[in-house]
Scaffold this motif. Structure first.
Motif, short mmCIF file in Angstrom:
data_model
loop_
_atom_site.label_atom_id
_atom_site.label_comp_id
_atom_site.label_asym_id
_atom_site.label_seq_id
_atom_site.Cartn_x
_atom_site.Cartn_y
_atom_site.Cartn_z
N ILE A 181 3.69 7.21 0.90
CA ILE A 181 2.50 6.57 0.34
C ILE A 181 1.47 7.63 -0.05
O ILE A 181 0.85 7.55 -1.12
CB ILE A 181 1.92 5.57 1.35
N LYS A 182 1.30 8.63 0.80
CA LYS A 182 0.33 9.69 0.50
C LYS A 182 0.75 10.50 -0.72
O LYS A 182 -0.05 10.70 -1.66
CB LYS A 182 0.17 10.61 1.71
N HIS A 183 1.98 10.99 -0.74
CA HIS A 183 2.40 11.89 -1.80
C HIS A 183 2.62 11.17 -3.13
O HIS A 183 2.52 11.80 -4.20
CB HIS A 183 3.66 12.64 -1.37
N ALA A 184 2.91 9.87 -3.09
CA ALA A 184 3.01 9.09 -4.33
C ALA A 184 1.63 8.61 -4.81
O ALA A 184 1.54 7.95 -5.84
CB ALA A 184 3.93 7.89 -4.12
N ARG A 185 0.60 8.97 -4.06
CA ARG A 185 -0.79 8.62 -4.39
C ARG A 185 -0.97 7.11 -4.56
O ARG A 185 -1.64 6.64 -5.48
CB ARG A 185 -1.23 9.37 -5.65
N ILE A 186 -0.38 6.38 -3.63
CA ILE A 186 -0.52 4.93 -3.61
C ILE A 186 -1.77 4.58 -2.82
O ILE A 186 -1.91 4.94 -1.65
CB ILE A 186 0.72 4.27 -2.98
N PRO B 193 -5.41 8.11 5.54
CA PRO B 193 -5.96 7.12 6.48
C PRO B 193 -5.76 5.69 5.99
O PRO B 193 -5.74 5.43 4.78
CB PRO B 193 -7.44 7.48 6.54
N PHE B 194 -5.62 4.77 6.94
CA PHE B 194 -5.46 3.36 6.59
C PHE B 194 -5.91 2.50 7.75
O PHE B 194 -6.13 2.98 8.87
CB PHE B 194 -4.01 3.04 6.22
N TRP B 195 -6.05 1.18 7.48
CA TRP B 195 -6.46 0.20 8.50
C TRP B 195 -5.31 -0.76 8.81
O TRP B 195 -4.52 -1.10 7.94
CB TRP B 195 -7.66 -0.61 8.02
N GLU B 196 -5.30 -1.20 10.06
CA GLU B 196 -4.40 -2.25 10.52
C GLU B 196 -5.24 -3.29 11.27
O GLU B 196 -6.03 -2.93 12.15
CB GLU B 196 -3.34 -1.67 11.45
N PHE B 197 -5.05 -4.56 10.91
CA PHE B 197 -5.79 -5.65 11.55
C PHE B 197 -4.79 -6.62 12.19
O PHE B 197 -3.76 -6.95 11.60
CB PHE B 197 -6.67 -6.39 10.56
N VAL B 198 -5.13 -7.07 13.39
CA VAL B 198 -4.25 -7.94 14.18
C VAL B 198 -4.98 -9.26 14.43
O VAL B 198 -6.17 -9.26 14.76
CB VAL B 198 -3.90 -7.28 15.52
N SER B 199 -4.26 -10.37 14.31
CA SER B 199 -4.83 -11.66 14.67
C SER B 199 -3.77 -12.50 15.39
O SER B 199 -2.64 -12.05 15.58
CB SER B 199 -5.36 -12.38 13.43
N GLY B 200 -4.13 -13.71 15.79
CA GLY B 200 -3.25 -14.57 16.53
C GLY B 200 -3.59 -14.54 18.02
O GLY B 200 -4.32 -13.65 18.47
N PRO B 201 -3.12 -15.53 18.77
CA PRO B 201 -2.21 -16.58 18.34
C PRO B 201 -2.95 -17.76 17.71
O PRO B 201 -4.16 -17.91 17.87
CB PRO B 201 -1.55 -17.01 19.65
N LEU B 202 -2.17 -18.59 17.04
CA LEU B 202 -2.71 -19.83 16.46
C LEU B 202 -2.60 -20.99 17.45
O LEU B 202 -3.46 -21.87 17.48
CB LEU B 202 -1.96 -20.19 15.18
N ALA B 203 -1.50 -21.04 18.19
CA ALA B 203 -1.30 -22.13 19.14
C ALA B 203 -0.32 -21.65 20.21
O ALA B 203 0.82 -22.11 20.30
CB ALA B 203 -0.76 -23.38 18.44
N LYS C 287 9.40 1.34 -0.48
CA LYS C 287 8.88 2.49 -1.23
C LYS C 287 8.87 2.20 -2.73
O LYS C 287 7.88 2.45 -3.43
CB LYS C 287 9.75 3.72 -0.96
N ARG C 288 9.98 1.68 -3.21
CA ARG C 288 10.12 1.40 -4.65
C ARG C 288 9.08 0.38 -5.12
O ARG C 288 8.42 0.57 -6.16
CB ARG C 288 11.54 0.90 -4.91
N GLU C 289 8.91 -0.71 -4.35
CA GLU C 289 7.99 -1.75 -4.78
C GLU C 289 6.52 -1.33 -4.64
O GLU C 289 5.69 -1.71 -5.47
CB GLU C 289 8.25 -3.04 -3.98
N LEU C 290 6.20 -0.54 -3.63
CA LEU C 290 4.85 -0.03 -3.51
C LEU C 290 4.51 0.87 -4.70
O LEU C 290 3.40 0.82 -5.24
CB LEU C 290 4.68 0.74 -2.20
N ALA C 291 5.46 1.72 -5.08
CA ALA C 291 5.24 2.63 -6.21
C ALA C 291 5.08 1.86 -7.52
O ALA C 291 4.35 2.30 -8.43
CB ALA C 291 6.38 3.64 -6.31
#
Length: 527
Positions: free
Chosen positions: A409-414, A444-454, A354-358
């Motif tokens: 995140i919403k209320h801190a307007r990040i 609202p936000f997005w999440e993206f998933v990838s993998g596997p590499l090997a 929270k602190r670092e995002l702000a």
């Protein structure tokens, strides 16, 4: 977009020279402990290549491993000729760190290509030096107009699919290297310490998958030496060493660095293990992890703060928030508790995030999560391994902590948060929106998933509606543990335009294929 010039192929002569030297050095017995210099004779050799980590606009870390006690020195230059170079004294490499070492580079020029070479010298005779090993990297730009571009994925050498010499090894790393990204974010499961690599595996169609094997990969890792051998295993691959010599990494971990689905305090019921206390195994793995990856906060010599979670700042456009969803979590459970102060991050890490995002002033704030949020990841018949627990209602269990974070995140307007992850061995894109959710106090936000590499590919699992995910894209095999010979490996690409600030995510499959693309606008809520 306006992006810094990539390194042309003819400028990679130095890098490739070092890669060939590294390949030749691997004729030594794999996994053998380094011996005293007097017994080995000759000069120190760096047969495992070089790698850089957590490169910013002004700093970076350079890693190497010697075959014997040696003094590490790094030389940097703006050109591959090294006519005008700067020398950086490094540590003495010895058995206490499995002959690995990391040297910190500071005061580097922003947005520039840096050429470097690592020289190992005899600690008793500095004039006796080994063949230099070469690498290069770009520092992050301090200018917004230069943009940024990186790749991410995870899950390496899993489910028994190791380095296959018939296929040329981990070919996907060569494909990623050719894209020449600013850095690579590895989302965890860098090794499978609990995954045995057998000499061969017969596929369902009768073909035979062959593996390069080592003593440490022939059993589950329990001792420090076995964990170290697991990290060394991947470095046998030529493509990975060449990739490491060109592309800096930002590395986090997940469960398979220790054992599948582990959590602190767990006592194992697994006949393969004589050491049943997972905290003992985790401590050994953490030590090996700190030795084999250049991470500033996790130093094998005690100079870091002993943690994996950190912020890697990439100039005005991008901050990367690297999470640790393993060290501080509570026990896996059905996840129905109405109060949960520990959750998956722990109270202290949540407060830090929270602190670092702000504090962040970057246009985009990538939250590098080693586990997905809304994808249901079971652990046995009744327990759950990630955040979601299959109940689509109000937050319970670990969901409570994520709800608290999303509300903050919403209320801190990040603005500009983006979640990237791996873990589930397929690739997908989820959009989270309060209009679809049981919990509605978030942006609202997005999440993206990838993998596997090997590693093995697995079918897609279900979604939990608590935070309203809509899976707009998914690519997964139809059955469990599909080999890399039968299904392509996956990685993701993120590109931020320096002019508009637009961020484009591309989900890629091995074979230069873009499966899905999404462009996001900076500072916009509800996209």
């Amino acid at each position: 977009m306006s992006h810094r010039t990539h390194v042309p192929s003819h400028d990679r002569r130095t890098l490739l020279r070092g890669s060939l030297a590294a390949s030749a050095a691997l004729a030594l017995p794999v996994g053998a402990a380094a011996a005293p210099a007097q017994a080995l004779g000759g000069r120190p050799r760096a047969g495992w290549g070089v790698q850089t980590g957590d490169v910013t606009a002004s700093s970076g870390l350079v890693w190497v491993r010697s075959d014997r006690p040696a003094r590490m020195t790094v030389e940097t230059s703006a050109t591959e000729s090294f006519r005008r170079s700067r020398s950086w004294p490094g540590p003495l490499l010895g058995p206490g760190t499995d002959f690995t070492g990391t040297t910190a580079l500071r005061g580097l020029p922003a947005g520039e290509q840096v050429h470097y070479r690592v020289v190992l010298s005899d600690p008793d005779d500095p004039r006796r030096t080994g063949e230099p090993v070469y690498g290069t990297f770009r520092t992050a730009s301090a200018r917004r107009r230069d943009g940024a571009r990186f790749l991410w994925s995870g899950d390496i050498a899993g489910q028994g699919w190791g380095i296959n010499p018939d296929l040329g090894g981990y070919r996907v790393y060569e494909e990623m290297r050719r894209l020449d990204p600013d850095f690579f974010l590895c989302s965890g499961d860098n090794i499978y310490a609990d995954g045995v690599i057998n000499p061969s595996v017969t596929l369902p169609d009768g073909r035979v998958w062959r593996n390069i094997t080592t003593p440490e990969k022939s059993r589950v890792a329990q001792t420090l030496a076995e964990f170290r051998g697991n990290f060394r295993y991947n470095l046998l691959d030529t493509h990975l060493r060449r990739f490491n010599a060109q592309v800096p990494s930002v590395v986090q971990w997940d469960d398979h660095e220790v054992r599948n689905n582990w959590y602190p305090g767990q006592i194992l019921d697994d006949v393969r293990y004589t050491e049943k206390n997972v905290d003992v195994l985790a401590a050994r793995s953490t030590r090996a992890f700190s030795e084999y990856f250049p991470i500033p906060t996790l130093s094998p010599r005690g100079r870091g703060n002993g943690r994996i979670h950190r912020v890697v700042r990439q100039g005005p456009l991008l901050d990367v928030f690297v999470l640790d969803m393993r060290t501080f979590r509570n026990a896996n459970s059905p996840g129905r508790q109405p109060a949960d102060a520990t959750g998956i991050l722990g109270a202290e890490q949540l407060a830090w995030l929270k602190r670092e995002l702000a504090r962040s002033r970057a246009v985009w704030k990538v939250i590098a999560s080693d586990m997905p949020l809304g994808i249901v990841v079971p652990d046995g018949a009744t327990d759950f391994e990630a955040v979601a627990q299959g109940d689509p209602g109000a937050p319970l269990g670990r969901e409570l902590q994520i709800a608290e974070l999303l509300r903050f995140i919403k209320h801190a307007r990040i603005t500009g948060t983006l979640w990237l992850t791996a873990d589930v061995h397929y690739t997908s894109a989820q959009h989270y929106h309060p209009s679809r959710a049981a919990f509605k106090d978030f942006a609202p936000f997005w999440e993206f998933v990838s993998g596997p590499l090997a590693a093995g590919g697995f079918p897609a699992t279900g979604l939990d509606a608590t935070f309203g995910p809509d899976q707009v894209f998914v690519k997964a095999p139809a059955r469990a543990n599909v080999s890399p010979m039968e299904s392509p490996q996956y990685f993701g690409e993120v590109e931020i335009d320096g002019g508009s600030g637009e961020l484009t995510v591309r989900l890629r499959a091995e074979g230069d294929t873009v499966l899905f693309s999404k462009t996001l606008q900076p500072g916009r809520v509800g996209q």
